[in-house]
Design a protein around this motif. Sequence first.
Motif, mmCIF file in Angstrom:
data_model
loop_
_atom_site.group_PDB
_atom_site.id
_atom_site.type_symbol
_atom_site.label_atom_id
_atom_site.label_comp_id
_atom_site.label_asym_id
_atom_site.label_seq_id
_atom_site.Cartn_x
_atom_site.Cartn_y
_atom_site.Cartn_z
ATOM 1 N N GLU A 130 -11.481 86.468 19.898
ATOM 2 C CA GLU A 130 -12.675 87.155 20.407
ATOM 3 C C GLU A 130 -13.897 86.803 19.558
ATOM 4 N N ALA A 131 -13.691 86.734 18.220
ATOM 5 C CA ALA A 131 -14.800 86.363 17.339
ATOM 6 C C ALA A 131 -15.269 84.948 17.626
ATOM 7 N N TYR A 132 -14.338 84.067 17.977
ATOM 8 C CA TYR A 132 -14.714 82.694 18.319
ATOM 9 C C TYR A 132 -15.509 82.654 19.621
ATOM 10 N N ARG A 133 -15.087 83.454 20.587
ATOM 11 C CA ARG A 133 -15.804 83.480 21.873
ATOM 12 C C ARG A 133 -17.226 83.985 21.694
ATOM 13 N N ASN A 134 -17.399 84.939 20.788
ATOM 14 C CA ASN A 134 -18.731 85.497 20.562
ATOM 15 C C ASN A 134 -19.607 84.599 19.699
ATOM 16 N N ALA A 183 -0.106 78.449 9.222
ATOM 17 C CA ALA A 183 -1.418 78.831 9.737
ATOM 18 C C ALA A 183 -1.979 80.061 9.024
ATOM 19 N N TRP A 184 -1.166 81.097 8.879
ATOM 20 C CA TRP A 184 -1.668 82.367 8.370
ATOM 21 C C TRP A 184 -1.801 82.394 6.850
ATOM 22 N N THR A 185 -1.108 81.553 6.139
ATOM 23 C CA THR A 185 -1.322 81.482 4.689
ATOM 24 C C THR A 185 -2.553 80.651 4.344
ATOM 25 N N ASN A 186 -3.174 80.054 5.365
ATOM 26 C CA ASN A 186 -4.406 79.273 5.165
ATOM 27 C C ASN A 186 -5.506 79.735 6.123
ATOM 28 N N ILE A 187 -5.420 80.975 6.572
ATOM 29 C CA ILE A 187 -6.368 81.501 7.538
ATOM 30 C C ILE A 187 -7.796 81.524 6.988
ATOM 31 N N SER A 188 -8.741 81.216 7.831
ATOM 32 C CA SER A 188 -10.163 81.367 7.518
ATOM 33 C C SER A 188 -10.789 82.058 8.716
ATOM 34 N N THR A 189 -11.067 83.340 8.573
ATOM 35 C CA THR A 189 -11.491 84.158 9.689
ATOM 36 C C THR A 189 -12.807 83.693 10.296
ATOM 37 N N ARG A 190 -12.962 83.962 11.588
ATOM 38 C CA ARG A 190 -14.193 83.653 12.304
ATOM 39 C C ARG A 190 -15.069 84.891 12.486
ATOM 40 N N LYS A 191 -14.616 86.010 11.973
ATOM 41 C CA LYS A 191 -15.418 87.232 12.094
ATOM 42 C C LYS A 191 -16.724 87.076 11.323
ATOM 43 N N SER A 192 -17.776 87.650 11.866
ATOM 44 C CA SER A 192 -19.100 87.510 11.254
ATOM 45 C C SER A 192 -19.314 88.461 10.084
ATOM 46 N N PHE A 193 -18.665 89.630 10.102
ATOM 47 C CA PHE A 193 -18.808 90.662 9.078
ATOM 48 C C PHE A 193 -20.247 91.152 8.953
ATOM 49 N N LYS A 225 -15.752 88.679 3.690
ATOM 50 C CA LYS A 225 -14.965 87.662 4.373
ATOM 51 C C LYS A 225 -13.888 87.098 3.453
ATOM 52 N N LYS A 226 -14.244 86.843 2.214
ATOM 53 C CA LYS A 226 -13.263 86.324 1.255
ATOM 54 C C LYS A 226 -12.146 87.334 1.018
ATOM 55 N N ASP A 227 -12.513 88.594 0.888
ATOM 56 C CA ASP A 227 -11.506 89.627 0.662
ATOM 57 C C ASP A 227 -10.564 89.746 1.861
ATOM 58 N N TYR A 228 -11.117 89.622 3.057
ATOM 59 C CA TYR A 228 -10.300 89.704 4.273
ATOM 60 C C TYR A 228 -9.340 88.526 4.363
ATOM 61 N N ASN A 229 -9.841 87.326 4.094
ATOM 62 C CA ASN A 229 -8.985 86.138 4.114
ATOM 63 C C ASN A 229 -7.865 86.239 3.081
ATOM 64 N N ASP A 230 -8.219 86.663 1.883
ATOM 65 C CA ASP A 230 -7.215 86.784 0.821
ATOM 66 C C ASP A 230 -6.145 87.809 1.180
ATOM 67 N N THR A 231 -6.563 88.896 1.818
ATOM 68 C CA THR A 231 -5.607 89.940 2.181
ATOM 69 C C THR A 231 -4.596 89.426 3.208
ATOM 70 N N ILE A 232 -5.088 88.739 4.231
ATOM 71 C CA ILE A 232 -4.177 88.211 5.258
ATOM 72 C C ILE A 232 -3.263 87.149 4.667
ATOM 73 N N ARG A 233 -3.788 86.272 3.858
ATOM 74 C CA ARG A 233 -2.978 85.216 3.257
ATOM 75 C C ARG A 233 -1.887 85.802 2.366
ATOM 76 N N ASN A 234 -2.250 86.786 1.576
ATOM 77 C CA ASN A 234 -1.255 87.407 0.698
ATOM 78 C C ASN A 234 -0.220 88.196 1.484
ATOM 79 N N LEU A 235 -0.628 88.780 2.599
ATOM 80 C CA LEU A 235 0.337 89.482 3.445
ATOM 81 C C LEU A 235 1.345 88.487 4.025
#
Length: 380
Positions: A130-134, A183-193, A225-235
């Motif tokens: 959805e973030a990519y579409r926007n 994919a998810w251990t190297n995620i880079s979110t597209r959210k704008s924050f 954004k960095k904190d969000y990426n790190d959280t998903i990668r660590n999860l």
Amino acid sequence: MRVCYYDLLSVERQATGDEIKKAYRRQALIWHPDKNGDRVEIATERFALIQEAYEVLSDPQERSWYDGHRDAILKGDDHKGQRDSSAGMCSDDLMRYFSVAEYRGFNDTDQGFYTVYRHLFQKLANEEEEAYRNNPDEDEDDNHQDNRGTYTTLPSFGNSKTPFADQDGYLGYGAYVRDFYAAWTNISTRKSFQWVDKWRLSDAPNRFVRRAMEKENKKAREVAKKDYNDTIRNLAVFLRKRDPRMKAYQEEEQKRKEEAAALQKAKLLKEKQELQAQRANYQEPEWAKVDDRHLDGLLSDEEQEETGEVEESDFYCVVCDKFYKSEHQLTSHESSRKHARLAYRLKKQMMADDMDFAFDTVAANSKRRSLTIATMRIYL
């Protein structure tokens, strides 16, 4: 409120690795289900939490992550706070999933390991799409977008039957557990924050203030954004370490490597035995046999002295006081520097003694054992 891992093991936050290990063994003996027949269900849950606490605190990287996000993990969903609903899931929402308390067993039931995390990552993947579409033009070089500009769907967590890697036939990208973790251990979110902006630009009195506001807002977005990426990668790393599919794959790989090593070792041993058998049955052909007597003339003076093979013969050098077995050896010796130096010294000594050699009257075919004939050979 969740229980702190340090409290579960009854250790201080500054505890060493050995202290944590001893505390884990002590608590495991207390809460093992086999030792708590009157409260099996409670003991089983507590024992699982104790195991999880030890796994996290015994791993330096996971412990560091836990120490840095301990408060957020302990809060879980208890204190979400007020935030923009357009943000979707944030780092605080994900903290609750760093615990075995979020699922009940490694199965495909509604509360099972695979179902809980499949739904979670599906929700995260939907938010990314959805973030990519926007914002289709943002981050053109991001790994979610291929060269044609189309969006690549993030892989699903799958279920207990999902293969870890390709075995019989390639099923396509995203059909394997390996694709998910890659994919998810190297995620880079597209959210704008943009919801974390500190300032509303419309409130800026002039363009200078507006630029300062934009700068602070950009910094706040980058931090979030960095904190969000790190959280998903660590999860994702947290789950990969505990995923039964990953463990089964590692065991199969280890077994395969051991079998391959055993086959290679057996192959080398067989080749060695064949070579030894060939060597034992080898017979030297007649043409390859060499008469050692023909090699006498090829040894140098020093080599013959070392081997003790020099015997008295008619080929004698009076200057060096040595015998040679052939004329070729003697001739070769007389061309050496060592012989020339000794001959020069002998000549000077004889000339000093004013001796008469009568070179022209000596027969050329006389024996070289004679001092006069040997000296003549030197100075002719």
